[in-house]
Design a protein around this motif. Structure first.
Motif, PDB file in Angstrom:
ATOM      1  N   GLN A 138       0.785  -1.147   0.087  1.00 58.91           N
ATOM      2  CA  GLN A 138       0.029   0.035   0.137  1.00 58.91           C
ATOM      3  C   GLN A 138       0.736   1.138  -0.132  1.00 58.91           C
ATOM      4  O   GLN A 138       0.709   2.298  -0.780  1.00 58.91           O
ATOM      5  N   GLN A 139       1.883   1.291   0.695  1.00 60.23           N
ATOM      6  CA  GLN A 139       2.999   2.299   0.927  1.00 60.23           C
ATOM      7  C   GLN A 139       3.475   2.545  -0.594  1.00 60.23           C
ATOM      8  O   GLN A 139       3.596   3.943  -0.876  1.00 60.23           O
ATOM      9  N   LYS A 140       3.768   1.698  -1.155  1.00 59.43           N
ATOM     10  CA  LYS A 140       4.409   1.668  -2.585  1.00 59.43           C
ATOM     11  C   LYS A 140       3.163   2.328  -3.472  1.00 59.43           C
ATOM     12  O   LYS A 140       3.713   3.246  -4.371  1.00 59.43           O
ATOM     13  N   VAL A 141       2.249   1.977  -3.498  1.00 61.13           N
ATOM     14  CA  VAL A 141       1.108   2.565  -4.381  1.00 61.13           C
ATOM     15  C   VAL A 141       0.885   4.230  -3.985  1.00 61.13           C
ATOM     16  O   VAL A 141       0.726   4.570  -4.875  1.00 61.13           O
ATOM     17  N   TRP A 142       0.822   4.100  -2.876  1.00 61.68           N
ATOM     18  CA  TRP A 142       0.662   5.661  -2.203  1.00 61.68           C
ATOM     19  C   TRP A 142       1.654   6.763  -2.811  1.00 61.68           C
ATOM     20  O   TRP A 142       1.270   7.597  -3.169  1.00 61.68           O
ATOM     21  N   GLY A 153      -1.501  -6.580 -11.227  1.00 61.81           N
ATOM     22  CA  GLY A 153      -2.056  -6.440  -9.947  1.00 61.81           C
ATOM     23  C   GLY A 153      -2.828  -5.173  -9.882  1.00 61.81           C
ATOM     24  O   GLY A 153      -3.077  -4.469  -9.134  1.00 61.81           O
ATOM     25  N   TYR A 154      -3.720  -4.876 -11.132  1.00 63.87           N
ATOM     26  CA  TYR A 154      -4.570  -3.735 -11.098  1.00 63.87           C
ATOM     27  C   TYR A 154      -5.663  -3.541 -10.098  1.00 63.87           C
ATOM     28  O   TYR A 154      -5.986  -2.891  -9.281  1.00 63.87           O
ATOM     29  N   ARG A 155      -5.901  -5.072  -9.879  1.00 59.27           N
ATOM     30  CA  ARG A 155      -7.229  -5.104  -8.684  1.00 59.27           C
ATOM     31  C   ARG A 155      -6.531  -4.825  -7.263  1.00 59.27           C
ATOM     32  O   ARG A 155      -7.177  -4.038  -6.546  1.00 59.27           O
ATOM     33  N   ALA A 156      -5.361  -5.343  -6.995  1.00 60.32           N
ATOM     34  CA  ALA A 156      -4.700  -4.929  -5.823  1.00 60.32           C
ATOM     35  C   ALA A 156      -4.285  -3.394  -5.612  1.00 60.32           C
ATOM     36  O   ALA A 156      -4.208  -2.951  -4.728  1.00 60.32           O
ATOM     37  N   VAL A 157      -3.781  -2.866  -6.717  1.00 60.54           N
ATOM     38  CA  VAL A 157      -3.515  -1.478  -6.819  1.00 60.54           C
ATOM     39  C   VAL A 157      -4.710  -0.641  -6.595  1.00 60.54           C
ATOM     40  O   VAL A 157      -4.759   0.232  -5.690  1.00 60.54           O
ATOM     41  N   ARG A 205      -6.856  10.846  -9.169  1.00 61.85           N
ATOM     42  CA  ARG A 205      -6.507  10.819 -10.533  1.00 61.85           C
ATOM     43  C   ARG A 205      -6.276   9.483 -11.303  1.00 61.85           C
ATOM     44  O   ARG A 205      -5.958   9.542 -12.370  1.00 61.85           O
ATOM     45  N   VAL A 206      -6.757   8.685 -10.548  1.00 62.07           N
ATOM     46  CA  VAL A 206      -6.797   7.164 -11.030  1.00 62.07           C
ATOM     47  C   VAL A 206      -7.975   6.865 -11.565  1.00 62.07           C
ATOM     48  O   VAL A 206      -9.057   6.821 -10.828  1.00 62.07           O
ATOM     49  N   ILE A 207      -8.247   6.401 -13.030  1.00 63.41           N
ATOM     50  CA  ILE A 207      -9.454   6.123 -13.385  1.00 63.41           C
ATOM     51  C   ILE A 207      -9.372   4.672 -14.116  1.00 63.41           C
ATOM     52  O   ILE A 207      -8.382   4.130 -14.229  1.00 63.41           O
ATOM     53  N   ALA A 208     -10.698   4.461 -14.595  1.00 64.54           N
ATOM     54  CA  ALA A 208     -10.726   2.915 -15.338  1.00 64.54           C
ATOM     55  C   ALA A 208     -10.036   2.911 -16.752  1.00 64.54           C
ATOM     56  O   ALA A 208      -9.718   4.139 -17.185  1.00 64.54           O
ATOM     57  N   SER A 209      -9.566   2.144 -16.894  1.00 63.76           N
ATOM     58  CA  SER A 209      -8.945   1.880 -18.411  1.00 63.76           C
ATOM     59  C   SER A 209      -9.792   2.339 -19.500  1.00 63.76           C
ATOM     60  O   SER A 209      -9.461   2.722 -20.612  1.00 63.76           O
ATOM     61  N   ASP A 210     -11.115   2.246 -19.362  1.00 66.09           N
ATOM     62  CA  ASP A 210     -12.126   2.745 -20.291  1.00 66.09           C
ATOM     63  C   ASP A 210     -12.455   3.960 -20.380  1.00 66.09           C
ATOM     64  O   ASP A 210     -13.278   4.582 -21.196  1.00 66.09           O
ATOM     65  N   ALA A 232      -4.678   0.109 -14.578  1.00 67.06           N
ATOM     66  CA  ALA A 232      -3.510  -0.843 -15.040  1.00 67.06           C
ATOM     67  C   ALA A 232      -2.099  -0.176 -15.120  1.00 67.06           C
ATOM     68  O   ALA A 232      -0.911  -0.636 -14.830  1.00 67.06           O
ATOM     69  N   THR A 233      -2.052   1.181 -15.517  1.00 62.41           N
ATOM     70  CA  THR A 233      -0.924   1.952 -15.486  1.00 62.41           C
ATOM     71  C   THR A 233      -0.354   2.043 -14.309  1.00 62.41           C
ATOM     72  O   THR A 233       0.967   1.822 -14.028  1.00 62.41           O
ATOM     73  N   LEU A 234      -1.164   2.402 -13.224  1.00 64.47           N
ATOM     74  CA  LEU A 234      -0.545   2.539 -11.824  1.00 64.47           C
ATOM     75  C   LEU A 234       0.071   0.922 -11.523  1.00 64.47           C
ATOM     76  O   LEU A 234       1.084   0.993 -10.805  1.00 64.47           O
ATOM     77  N   ALA A 235      -0.460   0.002 -11.727  1.00 65.85           N
ATOM     78  CA  ALA A 235       0.108  -1.516 -11.522  1.00 65.85           C
ATOM     79  C   ALA A 235       1.053  -1.576 -12.102  1.00 65.85           C
ATOM     80  O   ALA A 235       2.141  -1.935 -11.445  1.00 65.85           O
ATOM     81  N   GLN A 236       1.448  -1.034 -13.230  1.00 66.41           N
ATOM     82  CA  GLN A 236       2.608  -1.275 -14.059  1.00 66.41           C
ATOM     83  C   GLN A 236       3.693  -0.307 -13.376  1.00 66.41           C
ATOM     84  O   GLN A 236       5.086  -0.511 -13.032  1.00 66.41           O
ATOM     85  N   ASN A 237       3.391   1.029 -12.893  1.00 69.57           N
ATOM     86  CA  ASN A 237       4.308   1.696 -12.191  1.00 69.57           C
ATOM     87  C   ASN A 237       4.662   1.233 -10.912  1.00 69.57           C
ATOM     88  O   ASN A 237       5.872   1.639 -10.412  1.00 69.57           O
ATOM     89  N   VAL A 238       4.022   0.381 -10.208  1.00 70.19           N
ATOM     90  CA  VAL A 238       4.730  -0.241  -9.147  1.00 70.19           C
ATOM     91  C   VAL A 238       5.232  -1.521  -9.257  1.00 70.19           C
ATOM     92  O   VAL A 238       5.080  -2.475  -8.306  1.00 70.19           O
TER      93      VAL A 238
END
Length: 187
Positions: A109-113, A139-143, A160-165, A128-134
């Motif tokens: 969680q700290q890594k994502v934050w 792991g987009y669901r975990a993110v 600022r995080v939205i769905a891929s669609d 999905a992009t945030l998952a790649q960034n970590v």
């Protein structure tokens, strides 16, 4: 711990500063409350804060934001946070500069934050992009779950995080607040 609230347009934010756990004060939570609701004990992580820091309800002091003093380090931090939130709401601040205690979250969680803080003002990315960034591309669901547990609304910009669609996805504070923040940033 010292607790106060401030207004951001039609919403109220709760701010909680840590006092004894660190050599210098750090914010441990910035979260949404219903407008005119000073029931800060209803904050989504109040029980978690008590458990994490081994505190009782009596260890929390509510101080109205108009009564805070810059002479007390914890109260000065709260006043600085309020000033920065006001600047953000007025379009004069794009990045927050506040000491945060991320220890309430897991290592992931700290890594994502931390990664959320790299998303620029006025921009959005997908889960999905945030998952790649970590470094967890599948792991987009975990993110998304870590994003939802962010204790620092606005300051750590999970809005600022939205769905891929391109749809907004979720927001723990409520989609009306996410829409408001993105509109404020010109998204």
């Amino acid at each position: 711990m010292i607790v106060t609230t401030t207004d951001l347009e039609q919403y109220s934010l709760i701010l909680i500063a840590s006092t004894n756990e660190h050599p210098s004060p750090k914010l441990v939570e910035v979260n949404w409350l219903p407008k005119d609701d000073i029931s800060w004990r209803a904050s989504k992580s109040f029980a978690q804060l008590k458990k994490h820091y081994r505190l009782s309800a009596d260890d929390f002091s509510f101080i109205d934001s108009n009564s805070l003093s810059r002479k007390d380090p914890s109260q000065a931090l709260l006043l600085t946070a309020i000033d920065q939130l006001d600047e953000y709401a007025a379009g004069k601040r794009k990045v927050f500069d506040l000491p945060l205690d991320l220890s309430l979250g897991t290592e992931f969680q700290q890594k994502v934050w931390r990664a959320l803080q790299d998303i620029n003002y006025g921009e959005t990315i997908s889960y999905a992009t945030l998952a790649q960034n970590v470094n967890n591309p599948k792991g987009y669901r975990a993110v998304a779950n870590a994003n939802g547990k962010n204790p620092f609304s606005i300051i750590v910009p999970c809005h600022r995080v939205i769905a891929s669609d391109g749809k907004l996805g979720g927001y723990t504070g409520g989609l009306d607040k996410k829409e408001y923040l993105l509109a404020l940033e010109g998204v």
